[in-house]
Design a protein around this motif. Structure first.
Motif, PDB file in Angstrom:
ATOM      1  N   MET A 111       0.842  -1.193   0.000  1.00  0.00           N
ATOM      2  CA  MET A 111       0.000   0.000   0.000  1.00  0.00           C
ATOM      3  C   MET A 111       0.880   1.247   0.000  1.00  0.00           C
ATOM      4  SD  MET A 111      -3.350  -0.889   0.322  1.00  0.00           S
ATOM      5  CE  MET A 111      -4.212   0.394   1.153  1.00  0.00           C
ATOM      6  N   ILE A 112       0.371   2.279  -0.658  1.00  0.00           N
ATOM      7  CA  ILE A 112       1.031   3.585  -0.689  1.00  0.00           C
ATOM      8  C   ILE A 112      -0.021   4.638  -0.374  1.00  0.00           C
ATOM      9  CG2 ILE A 112       2.205   5.301  -2.123  1.00  0.00           C
ATOM     10  CD1 ILE A 112       3.251   2.965  -3.811  1.00  0.00           C
ATOM     11  N   GLY A 113       0.287   5.502   0.588  1.00  0.00           N
ATOM     12  CA  GLY A 113      -0.591   6.611   0.915  1.00  0.00           C
ATOM     13  C   GLY A 113      -0.064   7.893   0.296  1.00  0.00           C
ATOM     14  N   VAL A 114      -0.980   8.746  -0.117  1.00  0.00           N
ATOM     15  CA  VAL A 114      -0.625  10.053  -0.670  1.00  0.00           C
ATOM     16  C   VAL A 114      -1.562  11.077  -0.065  1.00  0.00           C
ATOM     17  CG1 VAL A 114      -0.505  11.482  -2.763  1.00  0.00           C
ATOM     18  CG2 VAL A 114       0.184   9.080  -2.855  1.00  0.00           C
ATOM     19  N   ILE A 115      -0.997  12.215   0.303  1.00  0.00           N
ATOM     20  CA  ILE A 115      -1.818  13.373   0.655  1.00  0.00           C
ATOM     21  C   ILE A 115      -1.411  14.484  -0.291  1.00  0.00           C
ATOM     22  CG2 ILE A 115      -2.375  15.124   2.372  1.00  0.00           C
ATOM     23  CD1 ILE A 115      -2.162  13.005   4.496  1.00  0.00           C
ATOM     24  N   ALA A 116      -2.381  14.943  -1.065  1.00  0.00           N
ATOM     25  CA  ALA A 116      -2.174  16.051  -1.996  1.00  0.00           C
ATOM     26  C   ALA A 116      -2.810  17.284  -1.377  1.00  0.00           C
ATOM     27  CB  ALA A 116      -2.820  15.735  -3.342  1.00  0.00           C
ATOM     28  N   THR A 117      -2.010  18.306  -1.144  1.00  0.00           N
ATOM     29  CA  THR A 117      -2.504  19.561  -0.562  1.00  0.00           C
ATOM     30  C   THR A 117      -2.526  20.626  -1.647  1.00  0.00           C
ATOM     31  OG1 THR A 117      -1.558  18.963   1.571  1.00  0.00           O
ATOM     32  CG2 THR A 117      -2.136  21.279   1.252  1.00  0.00           C
ATOM     33  N   MET A 118      -3.674  21.300  -1.771  1.00  0.00           N
ATOM     34  CA  MET A 118      -3.844  22.308  -2.809  1.00  0.00           C
ATOM     35  C   MET A 118      -4.412  23.587  -2.221  1.00  0.00           C
ATOM     36  SD  MET A 118      -5.386  19.555  -5.462  1.00  0.00           S
ATOM     37  CE  MET A 118      -6.118  18.686  -4.076  1.00  0.00           C
ATOM     38  N   LYS A 119      -3.772  24.699  -2.534  1.00  0.00           N
ATOM     39  CA  LYS A 119      -4.255  26.016  -2.112  1.00  0.00           C
ATOM     40  C   LYS A 119      -4.878  26.672  -3.333  1.00  0.00           C
ATOM     41  CE  LYS A 119      -1.002  26.337   1.598  1.00  0.00           C
ATOM     42  NZ  LYS A 119      -1.307  26.928   2.839  1.00  0.00           N
ATOM     43  N   VAL A 120      -6.121  27.123  -3.159  1.00  0.00           N
ATOM     44  CA  VAL A 120      -6.929  27.607  -4.267  1.00  0.00           C
ATOM     45  C   VAL A 120      -7.134  29.118  -4.147  1.00  0.00           C
ATOM     46  CG1 VAL A 120      -9.224  27.374  -5.313  1.00  0.00           C
ATOM     47  CG2 VAL A 120      -8.050  25.362  -4.437  1.00  0.00           C
ATOM     48  N   LYS A 121      -7.191  29.779  -5.295  1.00  0.00           N
ATOM     49  CA  LYS A 121      -7.500  31.215  -5.314  1.00  0.00           C
ATOM     50  C   LYS A 121      -8.903  31.402  -4.728  1.00  0.00           C
ATOM     51  CE  LYS A 121      -4.858  31.719  -9.553  1.00  0.00           C
ATOM     52  NZ  LYS A 121      -4.975  31.803 -11.023  1.00  0.00           N
ATOM     53  N   PRO A 122      -9.093  32.429  -3.892  1.00  0.00           N
ATOM     54  CA  PRO A 122     -10.393  32.606  -3.221  1.00  0.00           C
ATOM     55  C   PRO A 122     -11.594  32.666  -4.165  1.00  0.00           C
ATOM     56  CG  PRO A 122      -8.756  34.033  -2.222  1.00  0.00           C
ATOM     57  CD  PRO A 122      -8.103  33.414  -3.437  1.00  0.00           C
ATOM     58  N   ASP A 123     -11.428  33.233  -5.341  1.00  0.00           N
ATOM     59  CA  ASP A 123     -12.558  33.357  -6.269  1.00  0.00           C
ATOM     60  C   ASP A 123     -12.717  32.129  -7.177  1.00  0.00           C
ATOM     61  OD1 ASP A 123     -10.218  33.853  -7.699  1.00  0.00           O
ATOM     62  OD2 ASP A 123     -11.173  35.311  -9.019  1.00  0.00           O
TER      63      ASP A 123
ATOM     64  N   ARG B 119       1.582  25.759  -6.549  1.00  0.00           N
ATOM     65  CA  ARG B 119       1.717  24.350  -6.945  1.00  0.00           C
ATOM     66  C   ARG B 119       1.196  23.424  -5.853  1.00  0.00           C
ATOM     67  NH1 ARG B 119       4.633  22.721 -11.259  1.00  0.00           N
ATOM     68  NH2 ARG B 119       5.138  20.659 -10.488  1.00  0.00           N
ATOM     69  N   PRO B 120       0.535  22.326  -6.249  1.00  0.00           N
ATOM     70  CA  PRO B 120       0.109  21.339  -5.255  1.00  0.00           C
ATOM     71  C   PRO B 120       1.328  20.711  -4.577  1.00  0.00           C
ATOM     72  CG  PRO B 120      -0.915  20.907  -7.381  1.00  0.00           C
ATOM     73  CD  PRO B 120       0.120  21.969  -7.600  1.00  0.00           C
ATOM     74  N   VAL B 121       1.147  20.283  -3.344  1.00  0.00           N
ATOM     75  CA  VAL B 121       2.195  19.580  -2.607  1.00  0.00           C
ATOM     76  C   VAL B 121       1.730  18.139  -2.440  1.00  0.00           C
ATOM     77  CG1 VAL B 121       3.450  19.419  -0.425  1.00  0.00           C
ATOM     78  CG2 VAL B 121       2.907  21.670  -1.403  1.00  0.00           C
ATOM     79  N   LEU B 122       2.541  17.204  -2.936  1.00  0.00           N
ATOM     80  CA  LEU B 122       2.224  15.781  -2.822  1.00  0.00           C
ATOM     81  C   LEU B 122       3.202  15.141  -1.856  1.00  0.00           C
ATOM     82  CD1 LEU B 122       1.711  14.873  -6.578  1.00  0.00           C
ATOM     83  CD2 LEU B 122      -0.022  15.500  -4.906  1.00  0.00           C
ATOM     84  N   GLU B 123       2.659  14.407  -0.901  1.00  0.00           N
ATOM     85  CA  GLU B 123       3.499  13.714   0.064  1.00  0.00           C
ATOM     86  C   GLU B 123       3.077  12.255   0.095  1.00  0.00           C
ATOM     87  OE1 GLU B 123       5.127  14.306   4.622  1.00  0.00           O
ATOM     88  OE2 GLU B 123       3.559  15.617   3.858  1.00  0.00           O
ATOM     89  N   LYS B 124       4.057  11.347  -0.035  1.00  0.00           N
ATOM     90  CA  LYS B 124       3.786   9.911  -0.019  1.00  0.00           C
ATOM     91  C   LYS B 124       4.063   9.346   1.374  1.00  0.00           C
ATOM     92  CE  LYS B 124       4.883   7.738  -4.057  1.00  0.00           C
ATOM     93  NZ  LYS B 124       5.831   7.254  -5.091  1.00  0.00           N
ATOM     94  N   PHE B 125       3.284   8.339   1.736  1.00  0.00           N
ATOM     95  CA  PHE B 125       3.387   7.703   3.039  1.00  0.00           C
ATOM     96  C   PHE B 125       3.424   6.188   2.910  1.00  0.00           C
ATOM     97  CE2 PHE B 125       1.450  11.789   3.726  1.00  0.00           C
ATOM     98  CZ  PHE B 125       2.025  12.243   4.883  1.00  0.00           C
ATOM     99  N   ASP B 126       4.118   5.546   3.816  1.00  0.00           N
ATOM    100  CA  ASP B 126       4.104   4.086   3.937  1.00  0.00           C
ATOM    101  C   ASP B 126       3.203   3.719   5.111  1.00  0.00           C
ATOM    102  OD1 ASP B 126       5.994   3.581   1.874  1.00  0.00           O
ATOM    103  OD2 ASP B 126       7.619   4.108   3.257  1.00  0.00           O
ATOM    104  N   PRO B 127       2.126   2.985   4.868  1.00  0.00           N
ATOM    105  CA  PRO B 127       1.260   2.562   5.960  1.00  0.00           C
ATOM    106  C   PRO B 127       2.027   1.650   6.934  1.00  0.00           C
ATOM    107  CG  PRO B 127       0.177   2.260   3.855  1.00  0.00           C
ATOM    108  CD  PRO B 127       1.606   2.575   3.567  1.00  0.00           C
ATOM    109  N   LEU B 128       1.775   1.790   8.203  1.00  0.00           N
ATOM    110  CA  LEU B 128       2.433   0.976   9.209  1.00  0.00           C
ATOM    111  C   LEU B 128       1.523  -0.092   9.782  1.00  0.00           C
ATOM    112  CD1 LEU B 128       4.426   3.756  11.077  1.00  0.00           C
ATOM    113  CD2 LEU B 128       5.205   2.224   9.272  1.00  0.00           C
ATOM    114  N   GLU B 129       0.301  -0.139   9.291  1.00  0.00           N
ATOM    115  CA  GLU B 129      -0.626  -1.193   9.700  1.00  0.00           C
ATOM    116  C   GLU B 129      -1.487  -1.563   8.507  1.00  0.00           C
ATOM    117  OE1 GLU B 129      -4.244   1.246  11.670  1.00  0.00           O
ATOM    118  OE2 GLU B 129      -2.436   1.102  12.865  1.00  0.00           O
ATOM    119  N   PRO B 130      -2.056  -2.751   8.497  1.00  0.00           N
ATOM    120  CA  PRO B 130      -2.874  -3.191   7.348  1.00  0.00           C
ATOM    121  C   PRO B 130      -4.167  -2.408   7.219  1.00  0.00           C
ATOM    122  CG  PRO B 130      -2.748  -4.909   9.038  1.00  0.00           C
ATOM    123  CD  PRO B 130      -1.927  -3.765   9.496  1.00  0.00           C
TER     124      PRO B 130
END
Length: 97
Positions: A1-13, A86-97
């Motif tokens: 398994m691979i975890g990803v969190i993609a963080t995106m900051k959007v223009k207010p309008d 730009r979006p920020v992508l961070e990958k994670f390794d799960p430590l439990e099933p």
């Protein structure tokens, strides 16, 4: 398994078109990618123009397939003009099933 969190900051309008395009991407991903076990689109409670997508993939091949999918590629031109940076992508390794 691979975890990803993609963080995106959007223009207010641009939050409405951004949310609409992301909902299309989420729906297509859930409907067509069984190896994507989690794909949640969320908005920050503290910063209403900051969004994350919490993602879990069965393996690297599933993640690669998602990034190459037609719906992911088609979402880019709709999403990118809405972003404040730009979006920020961070990958994670799960430590439990």
């Amino acid at each position: 398994m691979i975890g990803v969190i993609a963080t995106m900051k959007v223009k207010p309008d641009q939050t409405a078109p951004f949310e609409a395009a992301m909902r299309e991407l989420v729906a297509a991903t859930r409907a067509n990618e069984p190896g994507v076990t989690t794909y949640h689109f969320c908005r920050s409670q503290k910063e209403p123009t900051t969004y994350v997508v919490m993602e879990m993939y069965a393996d690297q091949a599933t993640l690669d397939s998602h990034m190459a999918s037609e719906w992911f590629r088609n979402a880019g031109p709709k999403l990118m003009p809405c972003l404040a940076e730009r979006p920020v992508l961070e990958k994670f390794d799960p430590l439990e099933p």
